[in-house]
Design a protein around this motif. Structure first.
Motif, short mmCIF file in Angstrom:
data_model
loop_
_atom_site.label_atom_id
_atom_site.label_comp_id
_atom_site.label_asym_id
_atom_site.label_seq_id
_atom_site.Cartn_x
_atom_site.Cartn_y
_atom_site.Cartn_z
N THR A 1 10.21 -8.99 -4.02
CA THR A 1 9.00 -9.39 -2.88
C THR A 1 7.87 -9.79 -2.52
OG1 THR A 1 7.46 -7.42 -3.99
CG2 THR A 1 9.05 -6.47 -2.26
N PRO A 2 7.27 -10.44 -1.85
CA PRO A 2 6.17 -11.57 -1.77
C PRO A 2 4.99 -10.72 -2.47
CG PRO A 2 7.42 -11.09 0.50
CD PRO A 2 8.13 -10.39 -0.41
N ASP A 3 3.89 -11.31 -2.27
CA ASP A 3 3.19 -11.20 -2.88
C ASP A 3 1.76 -10.71 -2.04
OD1 ASP A 3 2.94 -12.12 -5.87
OD2 ASP A 3 2.52 -13.92 -4.58
N TRP A 4 1.06 -9.86 -2.23
CA TRP A 4 0.45 -9.02 -1.18
C TRP A 4 -0.43 -9.28 -0.56
CZ3 TRP A 4 -4.01 -5.01 -1.54
CH2 TRP A 4 -4.28 -4.04 0.00
N ASP A 5 0.14 -9.39 1.47
CA ASP A 5 -1.00 -10.04 1.61
C ASP A 5 -1.87 -9.29 2.78
OD1 ASP A 5 0.26 -8.73 3.21
OD2 ASP A 5 1.71 -10.74 4.90
N GLY A 6 -2.52 -7.88 2.48
CA GLY A 6 -3.10 -7.22 3.38
C GLY A 6 -2.43 -6.30 4.07
N ILE A 7 -1.45 -5.96 4.62
CA ILE A 7 -0.38 -5.94 4.84
C ILE A 7 0.31 -4.76 5.09
CG2 ILE A 7 0.83 -5.77 7.32
CD1 ILE A 7 -0.37 -8.79 7.95
N SER A 8 0.18 -4.21 5.31
CA SER A 8 0.88 -2.63 4.44
C SER A 8 2.65 -3.04 4.34
CB SER A 8 0.52 -1.23 5.51
OG SER A 8 1.40 -0.42 4.64
N ASN A 9 3.67 -2.72 3.74
CA ASN A 9 4.84 -2.77 3.88
C ASN A 9 5.24 -1.07 3.90
OD1 ASN A 9 4.51 -2.03 1.38
ND2 ASN A 9 5.60 -3.92 0.86
N GLN A 10 4.74 -0.05 3.94
CA GLN A 10 4.69 1.20 4.07
C GLN A 10 5.00 2.02 5.15
OE1 GLN A 10 6.01 2.72 0.61
NE2 GLN A 10 5.49 -0.33 0.19
N SER A 11 6.01 2.16 5.57
CA SER A 11 6.11 3.15 6.65
C SER A 11 4.40 4.08 7.04
CB SER A 11 7.77 4.05 7.03
OG SER A 11 7.78 4.57 6.30
N GLY A 12 4.43 4.90 8.14
CA GLY A 12 3.15 6.15 7.79
C GLY A 12 1.81 5.34 8.04
N THR A 13 2.33 4.05 8.25
CA THR A 13 0.28 3.28 8.00
C THR A 13 -0.18 2.95 8.84
OG1 THR A 13 1.23 2.51 5.58
CG2 THR A 13 -1.32 1.21 6.64
N LEU A 14 -0.88 3.35 9.39
CA LEU A 14 -1.92 3.29 10.42
C LEU A 14 -1.62 1.01 11.23
CD1 LEU A 14 -3.72 6.03 11.55
CD2 LEU A 14 -1.38 5.64 12.80
N GLY A 15 -0.60 0.65 12.19
CA GLY A 15 -1.44 -0.96 12.73
C GLY A 15 -0.12 -1.84 11.47
N ASN A 16 -0.37 -3.30 12.58
CA ASN A 16 0.20 -4.38 11.84
C ASN A 16 -0.83 -4.92 11.11
OD1 ASN A 16 2.68 -2.03 12.36
ND2 ASN A 16 2.78 -3.38 14.17
N ASP A 17 -1.59 -5.43 11.40
CA ASP A 17 -2.58 -6.33 10.81
C ASP A 17 -3.20 -5.81 9.60
OD1 ASP A 17 -2.71 -7.28 13.49
OD2 ASP A 17 -3.65 -5.33 14.06
N VAL A 18 -4.22 -6.76 9.17
CA VAL A 18 -4.45 -6.71 7.57
C VAL A 18 -5.03 -5.44 7.34
CG1 VAL A 18 -5.99 -7.76 6.13
CG2 VAL A 18 -4.18 -8.77 7.39
N LEU A 19 -5.55 -4.62 6.33
CA LEU A 19 -6.01 -3.76 6.36
C LEU A 19 -7.23 -3.57 6.61
CD1 LEU A 19 -3.41 -1.86 3.84
CD2 LEU A 19 -3.89 -1.06 6.12
N PRO A 20 -8.49 -2.30 6.60
CA PRO A 20 -9.58 -2.68 6.03
C PRO A 20 -10.12 -3.17 5.01
CG PRO A 20 -8.79 -0.43 7.40
CD PRO A 20 -7.71 -1.24 6.15
N VAL A 21 -11.27 -3.91 5.64
CA VAL A 21 -11.99 -4.36 3.64
C VAL A 21 -12.82 -2.81 3.47
CG1 VAL A 21 -14.62 -5.29 3.04
CG2 VAL A 21 -13.26 -5.92 5.08
N GLY A 22 -12.52 -3.30 2.15
CA GLY A 22 -12.40 -2.23 0.82
C GLY A 22 -11.88 -2.02 -0.62
#
Length: 169
Positions: free
Chosen positions: A124-145
């Motif tokens: 799989t590609p390296d994590w780009d900050g976007i969730s690849n798991q179903s049930g996560t809200l939104g299709n954008d980069v996850l919040p800072v944290g």
């Protein structure tokens, strides 16, 4: 001799090995006797025994004994953060050389509530900050944290590691 450990991602050379010897006028060989010194730009190979000899700066005479050093060129370090903001710098959470050293590895990344937001492995590609798991809200980069990971090496001998990383924008 210590000083033969290097990170694969640094692309270590014979010169890096020479830098770990005390003194000046160091030549590196691939055999304990005879042969020709190898070039300082030659890439170090993991598990190879190199032999260092000193040359007297005044007389030009080489030492009669060579010091053996086994090079360890291995996987090193897990980053503590990344910034998937599209600037082309540190946009992905990349663990250098993990797939080469541990081809069966798997990683899970969780948010602060313990929900899986990313699952990956060597294919799989390296994590780009976007969730690849179903049930996560939104299709954008996850919040800072702060996010948490479990890295399983899956080699039958290396203990899995847990850690945290910071996603910044």
């Amino acid at each position: 001799m210590d000083g033969g450990e290097f990170c694969r991602s640094d692309n270590p050379t014979v010169q890096d090995l020479v830098n770990n010897f005390t003194g000046s006028g160091i030549l590196i060989y691939t055999s304990s006797t005879g042969g020709s010194a190898i070039s300082a730009t030659t890439a170090l190979q993991n598990g190879v025994t190199y032999y260092g000899a000193s040359v007297n700066g005044t007389t030009g005479c080489e030492s009669s004994e060579r010091l053996a050093v086994v090079a360890k060129v291995e996987f090193c370090g897990i980053p503590e953060g990344f910034s998937p903001n599209g600037d082309g710098i540190n946009d992905r959470f990349v663990i250098p050389d993990i797939a080469e050293t541990f081809p069966n590895y798997s990683i899970e990344i969780f948010n602060r509530w313990g929900n899986a937001v990313f699952k990956g492995n060597a294919s799989t590609p390296d994590w780009d900050g976007i969730s690849n798991q179903s049930g996560t809200l939104g299709n954008d980069v996850l919040p800072v944290g702060v996010y948490f990971y479990i890295l399983n090496y899956n080699d039958g001998q290396t203990t899995p590691v847990q850690g945290k990383l910071y996603l910044s924008i």
